[in-house]
Design an enzyme around this catalytic site. Structure first.
Site, short mmCIF file in Angstrom:
data_model
loop_
_atom_site.label_atom_id
_atom_site.label_comp_id
_atom_site.label_asym_id
_atom_site.label_seq_id
_atom_site.Cartn_x
_atom_site.Cartn_y
_atom_site.Cartn_z
N ASP A 1 0.69 -1.20 -0.27
CA ASP A 1 -0.02 0.17 -0.21
C ASP A 1 0.82 1.16 0.10
O ASP A 1 2.12 1.19 0.44
CB ASP A 1 -0.94 0.17 1.28
N GLU B 1 0.22 -0.71 5.95
CA GLU B 1 1.12 0.00 6.70
C GLU B 1 0.87 1.54 6.66
O GLU B 1 1.27 2.00 7.85
CB GLU B 1 2.54 -0.29 6.26
#
Length: 464
Positions: free
Chosen positions: A103, A169
């Site tokens: 991500d 994250e």
């Protein structure tokens, strides 16, 4: 057993030869806008996870490759899709866990980008794009290294490998701890490589040995039951903006150093690093002075800092002659290595309550604490990493501290207390992660990938 020189040379050559395909795959990943914030298209995260799973499946070394989610504790929600690939160790070899995340941060104001954020673009030896450095390059360093050792070692690859590519994250790793607990048996490793940090510079590798913790929260300041006319009541009635400005100013002294009692400082030496380098790497404007005292790196690595990262206020174009009844700010306190993050938050909260001006009412919400991290540099895995860096980059590595935080590492330590943790990365100081024009220095990526391939080969040559 040690890695013989002929195999070391073959792994290095195979890793180097695989750079073009690794960069092509990295470009494909960068094109996927995998942002975990709910306001963005969540199908992109699924597409990104599937693409990473396909890359790992394509290496041909894993017993299992899955896209999985875990529950977010305390909610009815599940986290974003993560990729888990595993192969069991053979013939007494150790197991290594390779971590990165697929991500990325939102692009921000696209007008500030020199090229589209999700269109990978090469300029002046750098690959530009959101996630090009943080952290899809980390993903591809793992994939490229696995490809190289598999090609050279073939059936002699006995190393156990687990790969965990997280999908949230940048959004707080909300299901990270639960994911570890759910998959502890297959993730349990002798060595953990977290490829989500930085290097000393574009030519010199860094082994991260300390990370500051973080205590982030929202502070709401209230002084009025309702808004009032600033002309009619101004000068007698304190509005929330006035109270907030005065309150926040107490967090720092005149040098800009944190002035909160109870926040710790770590006593540790730092390498030479001058103001000119700070200006070049940070974009500090001419005439604007650095803040704090003592060596520059001690301020970044070993001391606390406090930053206001968000402020709910009336925008300039909508300004009116009004006393604001309340306002909210997001405060991010970086915590010196070695101090408990919740203890640090308690110190900041106590300071703010003690200094609230005019009896302003304070509310604290959305508190998120992540502990700092200190590496035990005496383990054999650190020695293997340093040797691999020296061969891959052609220069010795530097032990670095990082002013930023990777709170989930404390989850790794808690779940796998016997594992040796190596925090590495592909970024250089000019990567501009989280900012417009994020980029990856191509030569740094090459050296990082080659170094990791050599590390895997060295681990494969070890026995318990």
């Amino acid at each position: 057993m040690t890695l013989d020189l002929s195999r070391q040379d073959a792994v290095q050559k195979a890793a180097d030869a695989g750079i073009p395909s690794a960069l092509a795959d990295l470009g494909s990943l960068v094109r996927i806008p995998s942002i975990a914030w709910p306001a963005f298209d969540q199908s992109a995260l699924v597409k990104s996870a599937d693409a990473v799973a396909a890359l790992l499946e394509g290496t041909g070394v894993f017993d299992s490759v899955e896209v999985k989610r875990a529950a977010i504790p305390g909610t009815d929600e599940t986290g974003q899709p993560a990729v888990l690939a595993t192969r069991a160790a053979r013939n007494g070899r150790p197991t290594v866990l390779l971590y990165a995340h697929h991500d990325v941060q939102p692009p921000g104001d696209e007008a500030l980008w020199d090229s589209p954020p999700f269109e990978p673009t090469v300029r002046d030896g750098r690959l530009y794009g959101r996630g090009a450095a943080d952290d899809k390059a980390g993903v591809m360093a793992h994939v490229g290294a696995i490809r190289a050792v598999s090609e050279v070692l073939g059936d002699d690859l006995d190393l156990g490998i687990a790969v965990f590519i997280e999908g949230e994250e940048e959004y707080g790793s909300r299901s990270f701890g639960q994911f570890l607990a759910d998959n502890a048996d297959v993730l349990r490793s002798d060595v953990i490589v977290v490829a989500d940090s930085g290097n000393w510079d574009e030519r010199t590798p860094g082994l991260t040995v300390s990370l500051r913790g973080n205590a982030r929260f929202t502070l709401t300041v209230r002084t009025l039951e309702h808004a009032s006319h600033s002309g009619m009541m101004g000068g007698a009635v304190p509005d929330a903006m006035l109270a907030t400005v005065k309150l926040l100013a107490t967090l720092w002294d005149d040098d800009g150093a944190v002035a909160v009692e109870g926040l710790a400082v770590r006593d540790a030496e730092t390498p030479a690093y001058d103001e000119a380098t700070l200006r070049a790497e940070s974009g500090l404007l001419e005439g604007v002075s650095p803040i704090g005292r003592d060596s520059i790196l001690s301020r970044i690595w070993n001391k606390p800092s406090i930053t206001i990262t968000g402020w709910d206020a009336t925008p300039v174009e909508a300004a009116s002659n009004t006393l604001s009844p309340q306002t909210s700010v997001v405060i991010s306190a970086r915590v010196a290595p070695g101090q408990d993050a919740e203890e640090a938050f308690a110190a900041v909260e106590a300071h703010l309550r003690a200094h609230a001006p005019f009896g302003a009412r304070l509310e604290f919400s959305d508190v998120d604490c992540g502990d700092s991290f200190l590496v035990d540099t005496s383990g054999w895995a650190v020695e293997e990493a340093r040797a691999s860096f020296a061969d891959g980059y052609g220069v010795d590595s530097v032990d670095v501290g990082i002013g930023g935080s990777i709170p989930f590492i404390s989850d790794l330590v808690r779940e796998f207390p016997e594992a040796q943790i190596l925090v590495t990365g592909v970024e250089d100081p000019h990567a501009r992660a989280h900012s417009p024009n994020e980029s990856l220095h191509l030569e740094t990526f090459r050296n990082a990938l080659v170094s990791e391939a050599l590390l895997l080969a060295r681990l494969n040559a070890r026995t318990h």
